[in-house]
Design a protein around this motif. Structure first.
Motif, PDB file in Angstrom:
ATOM      1  N   PHE A  35       0.845  -1.282   0.061  1.00  0.00           N
ATOM      2  CA  PHE A  35      -0.196  -0.067   0.002  1.00  0.00           C
ATOM      3  C   PHE A  35       0.872   0.993   0.003  1.00  0.00           C
ATOM      4  N   ARG A  36       2.034   1.007   1.072  1.00  0.00           N
ATOM      5  CA  ARG A  36       2.713   2.557   1.098  1.00  0.00           C
ATOM      6  C   ARG A  36       4.132   1.995   0.615  1.00  0.00           C
ATOM      7  N   GLN A 102      -0.089  -9.069   8.630  1.00  0.00           N
ATOM      8  CA  GLN A 102      -1.320  -8.043   8.239  1.00  0.00           C
ATOM      9  C   GLN A 102      -1.828  -8.256   6.908  1.00  0.00           C
ATOM     10  N   HIS A 120      -5.675  -8.968  10.024  1.00  0.00           N
ATOM     11  CA  HIS A 120      -6.501  -8.104   9.201  1.00  0.00           C
ATOM     12  C   HIS A 120      -7.632  -9.073   8.379  1.00  0.00           C
ATOM     13  N   THR A 189       6.852  -4.217   6.827  1.00  0.00           N
ATOM     14  CA  THR A 189       5.878  -3.459   7.193  1.00  0.00           C
ATOM     15  C   THR A 189       6.236  -1.862   7.322  1.00  0.00           C
ATOM     16  N   SER A 190       5.286  -1.049   6.979  1.00  0.00           N
ATOM     17  CA  SER A 190       5.654   0.594   7.261  1.00  0.00           C
ATOM     18  C   SER A 190       5.449   1.010   8.610  1.00  0.00           C
TER      19      SER A 190
END
Ligand code: NAD
Length: 248
Positions: A35-36, A102, A120, A189-190
């Motif tokens: 996503f990021r 996640q 999630h 992970t961000s």
């Protein structure tokens, strides 16, 4: 060999309970964009517009068209990569207890990991928002959007949208594992999505060693991570697990 790889392997050898927290980055090498970060989906799509439960309830057809349909097309053919396989190897070696992920792509289980907390939820199943009937995502017909159940209700993925609660049993178990582990590996992970991002902080606060693997630094890197290994998950994890195998 990079000195951080050697240090990480040594730490893993000495650790009792080891837990991994994974994010979208571990699946990038399987062809699933994060996503990021570089090339992330949120560079082109606004998450609050398309991944929030309120937007889904207002206009499910639009969210299916812009976000969920594309996720299905990307996730259906995806296969585990060297990062997922290395974590499964680590579990088989008796050195990894649980993965808190996640991700919703199911690739840890496909690689052979057996204790995976899907923080999630997962994308493998769709649920009718009216009657609760479930169907595998791979079997959903996308010719008319949003897809519907035979009762007329709209189908939704069994993942957590923004604005929804994390299933409490996942949250409680993740917090408890984070508080009691000796070592946490934080991979891809961000660390910007809460409450998942607090797990390394809980681990650190309770005395665990935190090893972070990511091509880019995050807000954990400076103040939470004891060891930061810059690089892609597949290459780094393969090197760490190969070295650990030599040491055991
Ligand atoms: P994120 O998209 O916020 O961050 C991804 C991180 O991965 C970045 O820090 C990036 O630098 C790093 N990264 C990129 N390539 C990498 C590589 N080859 N190896 C290791 N790291 C790499 O992801 P997030 O922190 O997991 O949070 C976003 C949310 O998006 C999660 O809740 C997750 O549910 C969802 N998501 C899931 C998937 C999936 O299931 N595969 C994909 C996209 C987003």
């Amino acid at each position: 060999m990079e000195p951080e790889i050697e240090t990480a392997a040594q730490k893993l050898r000495g650790a009792g309970a080891v837990v991994a927290l994974t994010g979208a980055g571990i699946s990038v090498e399987s062809g699933i964009p994060p996503f990021r970060g570089k090339g992330g989906l949120w560079e082109t799509i606004d998450p609050m517009e398309f991944a929030h439960i309120d937007r889904f309830l207002e206009d499910p057809g639009k969210v299916w068209e812009v976000l969920i349909k594309g996720m299905k097309e990307t996730l259906d053919p995806a296969r585990p990569n060297a990062g997922h396989l290395s974590l499964a190897r680590l579990e088989a070696m008796g050195k990894l207890q649980t993965i808190i992920t996640q991700n919703v792509d199911g690739l840890h289980q496909a690689a052979g990991s057996t204790d995976v907390i899907e923080f999630h939820g997962n994308f493998a199943w769709q649920r009718c928002t009216k009657c609760g009937w479930r169907v595998e995502t791979a079997r959903v017909d996308l010719s008319v959007l949003p897809p519907r159940c035979s009762c007329g209700g709209v189908l939704r993925p069994e993942c957590v949208f923004y604005g929804e609660m994390i299933p409490s049993h996942h949250l409680v178990r993740s917090q408890s594992l984070s508080a009691s582990c000796d070592l946490m590996m934080v991979i891809g992970t961000s660390a910007e999505v809460q409450p998942a991002a607090t797990m390394p902080v809980i681990a650190k606060h309770n005395g665990a060693t935190v090893i972070e693997i990511n091509p880019e630094s995050t807000q954990l890197t400076l103040h939470v991570s004891d060891i930061f290994i810059r690089g892609g998950a597949g290459e780094v994890l393969s090197a760490v697990v190969d070295r650990l195998e030599e040491l055991l």
